[in-house]
Write a protein that holds these residues in place. Sequence first.
Motif, short mmCIF file in Angstrom:
data_model
loop_
_atom_site.label_atom_id
_atom_site.label_comp_id
_atom_site.label_asym_id
_atom_site.label_seq_id
_atom_site.Cartn_x
_atom_site.Cartn_y
_atom_site.Cartn_z
N SER A 136 0.87 -1.13 -0.07
CA SER A 136 0.11 0.36 0.38
C SER A 136 1.56 1.01 -0.26
O SER A 136 1.93 1.48 1.01
CB SER A 136 -1.01 0.16 1.32
N LYS A 137 0.05 1.87 -1.34
CA LYS A 137 1.80 3.30 -1.44
C LYS A 137 1.09 4.53 -0.06
O LYS A 137 1.58 4.97 0.63
CB LYS A 137 1.06 4.00 -2.36
N GLU A 138 -0.28 4.07 0.26
CA GLU A 138 -0.78 5.15 2.12
C GLU A 138 0.32 4.80 3.03
O GLU A 138 0.07 5.54 3.86
CB GLU A 138 -2.28 5.22 1.61
N GLU A 141 3.42 5.88 2.88
CA GLU A 141 3.03 7.56 3.30
C GLU A 141 2.97 7.97 4.92
O GLU A 141 3.97 8.94 5.38
CB GLU A 141 2.81 7.57 2.29
N ILE A 142 2.38 7.04 5.31
CA ILE A 142 2.12 7.39 6.49
C ILE A 142 3.78 6.82 7.66
O ILE A 142 4.17 7.61 8.50
CB ILE A 142 0.39 5.80 7.13
#
Length: 288
Positions: A136-138, A141-142
């Motif tokens: 997951s890219k999201e 980023e987190i």
Amino acid sequence: MPRLYADRPQFTSYGLSCVRWNPSPMQRPDHHNEIQINMLGRGRVTYVLGDRMVHMRPGRLTAFWAAIPHQIIDYEPDTEYFVATLPLAWFLQCELPAVLVQPLMRGEVAEEPQQDRANFDSGLFQQWELDLKKSSKEIREIVVVEMKTRLRRLALALESPKGGASARASAKMPMGGLNKVEQMVCFIAGNYMDPVTADDIGKAAGLHPNSAMRLFKRTFGTTLVEHLTHHRVFHAKRLLATTDQKIVDIAFSSGFNSISRFNEVFRQLCGCTPRAFRAEHDLAGVGP
């Protein structure tokens, strides 16, 4: 558990990562262009980092710039710790206080002053390890945001209550300068053993030498030549402490063009001769 293999190409990037390690002897130093963040849960690990021995203490987060050659030389059985890496470009974008950025760029280690964050940090690293196994890219980023936030907490903890404005100022990156600065530090880290000059470093980033020197000084508070020289001296000190190579051979293999220049710079930065340094820091028992 991952470990460093002797055939791993030099200066290979780890990118954004977080893994749980059981230490093993490193047959050679590693170096890569990320900020490395360690969290020792139990046991003991001793690195040679650049020019000094560093003892990682349980329960205290540590960070260093991994472009400085580092090598595990001692550890306690059943030691377990986390190693996270954050690409240098992303680290520089954080605009963290200079009290953290400048020492890291000089090859120093930043250590959390207090042990009361041990449980908090252990949970963070465990979560990062799990998250970075996902695609997951999201989520990634987190993780980056959380790493940056944790480093900001570290910077605040390192600030002296009496620190002046310069100590609290952020190491801000000039607009459009991030890619250029990263190109310069990568070039230096990968080529400092060769007879490179400020002109060569500027060209590697597509900059006029004067522009390169101004940008570098404004970003890191040190000159290109000083940074290059520190890399060379770090390299020489590690060889002096861990090998029986002749001092003249160490001087030339570290990027100096003469033994007299090497002796002069070494005495200026270290306060002693290379021979005296070897006698005092004989980590490998190789003798003078």
